[in-house]
Motif scaffolding. Sequence first.
Motif, PDB file in Angstrom:
ATOM      1  N   GLU A 186       0.814  -1.227   0.000  1.00 15.70           N
ATOM      2  CA  GLU A 186       0.000   0.000   0.000  1.00 15.70           C
ATOM      3  C   GLU A 186       0.845   1.272   0.000  1.00 15.70           C
ATOM      4  O   GLU A 186       0.503   2.250  -0.683  1.00 15.70           O
ATOM      5  N   PRO A 187       1.959   1.348   0.729  1.00 16.97           N
ATOM      6  CA  PRO A 187       2.762   2.578   0.706  1.00 16.97           C
ATOM      7  C   PRO A 187       3.263   2.976  -0.682  1.00 16.97           C
ATOM      8  O   PRO A 187       3.581   4.144  -0.911  1.00 16.97           O
ATOM      9  N   TYR A 188       3.328   2.027  -1.607  1.00 15.53           N
ATOM     10  CA  TYR A 188       3.823   2.336  -2.953  1.00 15.53           C
ATOM     11  C   TYR A 188       2.725   2.847  -3.883  1.00 15.53           C
ATOM     12  O   TYR A 188       3.020   3.373  -4.963  1.00 15.53           O
ATOM     13  N   THR A 189       1.469   2.710  -3.485  1.00 14.03           N
ATOM     14  CA  THR A 189       0.382   3.014  -4.402  1.00 14.03           C
ATOM     15  C   THR A 189       0.254   4.502  -4.719  1.00 14.03           C
ATOM     16  O   THR A 189      -0.328   4.865  -5.734  1.00 14.03           O
ATOM     17  N   SER A 190       0.800   5.362  -3.873  1.00  9.91           N
ATOM     18  CA  SER A 190       0.707   6.799  -4.140  1.00  9.91           C
ATOM     19  C   SER A 190       1.737   7.272  -5.158  1.00  9.91           C
ATOM     20  O   SER A 190       1.598   8.357  -5.730  1.00  9.91           O
ATOM     21  N   THR A 191       2.749   6.447  -5.409  1.00 12.54           N
ATOM     22  CA  THR A 191       3.815   6.854  -6.321  1.00 12.54           C
ATOM     23  C   THR A 191       4.036   5.883  -7.477  1.00 12.54           C
ATOM     24  O   THR A 191       4.720   6.237  -8.448  1.00 12.54           O
ATOM     25  N   HIS A 192       3.467   4.673  -7.383  1.00 13.02           N
ATOM     26  CA  HIS A 192       3.711   3.662  -8.407  1.00 13.02           C
ATOM     27  C   HIS A 192       2.444   2.859  -8.696  1.00 13.02           C
ATOM     28  O   HIS A 192       1.464   2.949  -7.958  1.00 13.02           O
ATOM     29  N   GLN A 193       2.494   2.110  -9.785  1.00  3.19           N
ATOM     30  CA  GLN A 193       1.421   1.178 -10.109  1.00  3.19           C
ATOM     31  C   GLN A 193       1.630  -0.098  -9.300  1.00  3.19           C
ATOM     32  O   GLN A 193       2.697  -0.725  -9.381  1.00  3.19           O
ATOM     33  N   VAL A 194       0.643  -0.471  -8.519  1.00  5.78           N
ATOM     34  CA  VAL A 194       0.656  -1.758  -7.818  1.00  5.78           C
ATOM     35  C   VAL A 194      -0.547  -2.525  -8.357  1.00  5.78           C
ATOM     36  O   VAL A 194      -1.695  -2.205  -8.052  1.00  5.78           O
ATOM     37  N   VAL A 195      -0.276  -3.518  -9.193  1.00 10.24           N
ATOM     38  CA  VAL A 195      -1.334  -4.176  -9.952  1.00 10.24           C
ATOM     39  C   VAL A 195      -1.393  -5.659  -9.620  1.00 10.24           C
ATOM     40  O   VAL A 195      -0.409  -6.381  -9.793  1.00 10.24           O
TER      41      VAL A 195
END
Length: 287
Positions: A186-195
């Motif tokens: 979740e911490p990466y979702t504001s800056t990257h695509q987490v699919v």
Amino acid sequence: MSTTPLCPLTAPELPGEPVDIRLVVTDMDGTLLDAAGRVPDGLWPLLAELRRRGVLFGPASGRQYATLARQFAAAADGMVFVAENGTYVVRDGRELSSDPLDPVVAARIVATTRGLVADGVDVGAVLCGKKSAYVERTDDAFVTEASKYYALLRTVEDLTAVEDEFLKVALYDFGPVDRTTAPALEPYTSTHQVVVSGVHWVDIMNPTANKGAAVRRLQHDLGITPAQTLVFGDYLNDLEMLDTAEWSFAMANAHPDVLRRARHVAPPHTENGVLRTVARLLGLPTG
């Protein structure tokens, strides 16, 4: 190819006359491939006919370019490969576009994965580079799963020490990935695509990277319109791709969000839905 009528389609219905299609892009697992994960035999004569008509065909997958090229080696000339969930697009061995991941971010994701493992989660990371894919987890069960999608796969002692141009990091969770591993990202979702790209796989990529962005770039470069584009998908990593085409099809076996996003529904992958739909739209024999 099957002579069984197509399954019911969502509105708008298919036209009675052949459609001017210039580009066909399809997901692989759960879409083009059969229940055993194989390319259907009927695809090869269809590809020859598409080539004769000047229609560009491309598999779009979370799979590695080398894996896709191996699967389609018998008909790869002129095809376009939308690999690594759109982060790497290749035609006739030449890179058309890529969207590399910052190696610092890749190293952080590896550290996150190691933390999950330390907490007892049965997960492993695949660091996906242009030259190869890399793993530091070496047990047979994990390597077997990773090898299904990465024809070039190297085992290394430390993923953070690898030198390559990275496209994404893919995590394989032996349990449902959306329960433990995806929430930890979740911490990466504001800056990257987490699919979430399957029941067990989740990919982390640049925010600008997805199959849809890759297809739009192709359309722009080749002068192909959405009205001339036909796409097929079944899972969440196909959503943006569906938006690139007026002829967007979710497989009947697709995730509910994909079924809602597509304009049409194709028969399931177990019934050669891609082949039958392409043939119908282009006015080709279905026998």
